[in-house]
Design an enzyme around this catalytic site. Structure first.
Site, mmCIF file in Angstrom:
data_model
loop_
_atom_site.group_PDB
_atom_site.id
_atom_site.type_symbol
_atom_site.label_atom_id
_atom_site.label_comp_id
_atom_site.label_asym_id
_atom_site.label_seq_id
_atom_site.Cartn_x
_atom_site.Cartn_y
_atom_site.Cartn_z
ATOM 1 N N GLY A 97 58.738 -117.823 -38.908
ATOM 2 C CA GLY A 97 57.812 -118.150 -37.825
ATOM 3 C C GLY A 97 58.124 -119.500 -37.203
ATOM 4 O O GLY A 97 58.024 -119.679 -35.986
ATOM 5 N N GLN B 272 49.643 -115.579 -37.896
ATOM 6 C CA GLN B 272 48.537 -115.134 -38.756
ATOM 7 C C GLN B 272 47.836 -113.893 -38.210
ATOM 8 O O GLN B 272 47.083 -113.247 -38.938
ATOM 9 C CB GLN B 272 47.509 -116.256 -38.944
ATOM 10 C CG GLN B 272 48.026 -117.435 -39.752
ATOM 11 C CD GLN B 272 48.326 -117.098 -41.208
ATOM 12 O OE1 GLN B 272 47.888 -116.073 -41.737
ATOM 13 N NE2 GLN B 272 49.074 -117.964 -41.868
ATOM 14 N N THR C 95 75.315 -113.684 -37.599
ATOM 15 C CA THR C 95 75.279 -112.303 -38.112
ATOM 16 C C THR C 95 73.879 -111.972 -38.625
ATOM 17 O O THR C 95 73.269 -112.766 -39.344
ATOM 18 C CB THR C 95 76.324 -112.140 -39.239
ATOM 19 O OG1 THR C 95 77.596 -112.459 -38.676
ATOM 20 C CG2 THR C 95 76.343 -110.719 -39.786
ATOM 21 N N CYS D 113 48.043 -133.223 -48.789
ATOM 22 C CA CYS D 113 48.275 -134.481 -49.490
ATOM 23 C C CYS D 113 49.444 -135.189 -48.819
ATOM 24 O O CYS D 113 50.589 -134.852 -49.044
ATOM 25 C CB CYS D 113 48.580 -134.201 -50.947
ATOM 26 S SG CYS D 113 48.424 -135.651 -51.965
HETATM 27 N N1 PLP Z 1 52.397 -120.571 -37.677
HETATM 28 C C1 PLP Z 1 51.317 -120.345 -38.434
HETATM 29 C C2 PLP Z 1 49.988 -120.155 -37.778
HETATM 30 C C3 PLP Z 1 51.429 -120.296 -39.821
HETATM 31 O O1 PLP Z 1 50.334 -120.082 -40.571
HETATM 32 C C4 PLP Z 1 52.708 -120.488 -40.411
HETATM 33 C C5 PLP Z 1 52.859 -120.505 -41.878
HETATM 34 O O2 PLP Z 1 51.941 -120.809 -42.612
HETATM 35 C C6 PLP Z 1 53.810 -120.703 -39.576
HETATM 36 C C7 PLP Z 1 53.615 -120.734 -38.207
HETATM 37 C C8 PLP Z 1 55.191 -120.899 -40.125
HETATM 38 O O3 PLP Z 1 55.767 -119.670 -40.492
HETATM 39 P P1 PLP Z 1 57.047 -119.649 -41.458
HETATM 40 O O4 PLP Z 1 56.568 -120.043 -42.815
HETATM 41 O O5 PLP Z 1 57.544 -118.228 -41.403
HETATM 42 O O6 PLP Z 1 58.043 -120.594 -40.907
#
Ligand code: PLP
Length: 388
Positions: free
Chosen positions: A73, A181, A239, A327
């Protein structure tokens, strides 16, 4: 102690057995390179094409070529933001929300320090985007791109994406949404919601970590961040990770088949969990708009307590959750999401996120409802401010 009881599905999900089964042959038998012209290559290419269709289907994309496979993500977000910027020919201004994940905020802050104008739209105490501020901002600045998440990872609050995207499109901007999410948990249809770019991550929907996708609506300008071969139509060279792509495709198929069942199951358990906690733990409050929320997420604050302490004691009891506080540099920084919502000071540090999943059971909820009230009582006895 037996298997841990897992309430941290927004951090990562286990890989579904069906996904592991679908991936396995692409490690052992069908290990070809999808760019190779021979039979092993064609077999791999067909599998990648099928997965691309499955990801497209989950979000209602009409053309599978609008899906670009990435590694996660975070990469999808970076590709959307920086790839769009590199395709702009004029000075640009970006809009985002105050409650984005760091995978959007950090790249945007980095661009901001390089001179890109950036405006953060606030949320109200329920965690809902202040759309009047968004409208005003769109009127006052020539916005090139808005990046606003579909659903919040900490509170589960779901933004009205159709309304938001329509506003941004009317103002002539490009609309990116971090749907990491939301994808697989709630219905997404890019046919009716006019987003241009949408990020997905495999490990939030029962595929492995290390695979993601970016939807890029046909005609959206997007420069490549990674240059090399012609994979992903030149938009993401390298790839293809065939087994993981197959896994993501299978996870999307399962999400489509099971969404209603998963939603009902998770909502029922989540609501029982919340009602039980509110009834048995003093000084507990739910953070976020409970009417517009992912069915699996509950963010609860305990007045005057430290989320970290609660989370660690739950972990000792075999229950995995997470806390809203990160933290940072040795000090307990309250979550930027709860701060943006103006959560009262006494509740800011004491938040715990329960995020449920497909495999949670009634017995898991019972375990929390048995252990948590004792943990809260014990912590209140130790804390002078929080004492009964
Ligand atoms: N965006 C949101 C809203 C997320 O909750 C997260 C991961 O917790 C990410 C992006 C990042 O995704 P990834 O861990 O696949 O890089």
């Amino acid at each position: 102690m037996g298997e841990p009881i897992y309430f941290d599905n927004n951090a990562t999900t286990p890989v579904a057995p069906e996904v592991i089964e679908a991936m396995a042959p692409y490690f052992s038998e069908h290990w070809g390179n999808p760019s190779s012209m021979h039979r092993l290559g064609s077999k791999a290419k067909r599998a990648v094409d099928q997965a691309r269709r499955s990801v497209a289907a989950l979000i209602g994309a009409e053309d599978p070529n609008e899906i670009i496979f990435t590694s996660c993500g975070t990469e999808s977000n970076n590709l959307a933001l920086k790839g769009n910027l590199s395709a702009q020919s004029r000075p640009v201004s970006f809009i985002t929300s105050a409650v984005e994940h760091s995978a959007v905020l950090e790249p945007l802050m980095a661009l901001n320090s390089e001179g890109i104008e950036l405006h953060k739209i606030p949320v109200d105490p329920y965690g809902t985007l202040q759309q009047d501020v968004l409208a005003e901002q769109l009127k006052n600045t020539d916005t090139a791109l808005a990046s606003i998440m579909w659903a919040n990872n900490e509170t589960g609050v779901v933004f009205p994406m159709a309304e938001i995207a329509e506003k941004v499109k009317e103002a002539g901007g490009i609309m990116h949404t971090d749907a990491v999410q939301a994808a697989g948990k709630i219905a997404i249809d890019v046919k009716t919601v006019p987003v241009d770019l949408l990020s997905i991550s495999g490990h939030k929907l029962y595929a492995p970590k290390g695979i993601g996708a970016l939807y890029s609506r046909r005609g959206t300008r997007l420069g490549a961040l990674q240059k090399g071969g012609h994979q992903e139509r030149g938009r993401r060279a390298g790839t293809e990770n065939v087994p993981y792509i197959v896994g993501l495709g299978k996870a999307c198929e399962l999400a489509m088949q099971q969404m209603e069942k998963d939603t009902n199951h998770e909502r029922k358990l989540r609501d029982r969990l919340e009602a039980g906690i509110l009834a048995t733990c003093k000084g507990a409050r739910i953070n976020g708009d409970t009417l517009h929320r992912l069915p699996n997420t509950s963010n609860i604050s305990f007045e005057y307590l430290e989320g970290e302490a609660i989370m660690l004691m739950l972990d000792d009891a075999g229950i995995c959750t997470s806390t809203g506080s990160a933290c940072e540099s040795g000090s307990l920084e309250p979550s930027h999401v709860l701060r943006a919502m103006d959560v009262p000071r006494a509740f800011l540090q004491g938040s715990i996120r329960f995020s449920l999943g497909r495999y949670n059971t009634e017995a898991d909820v019972d375990a929390v409802l048995e252990k948590l009230p004792l943990i809260i009582k014990r912590l209140r006895e130790l804390s002078p401010l929080a004492a009964d």
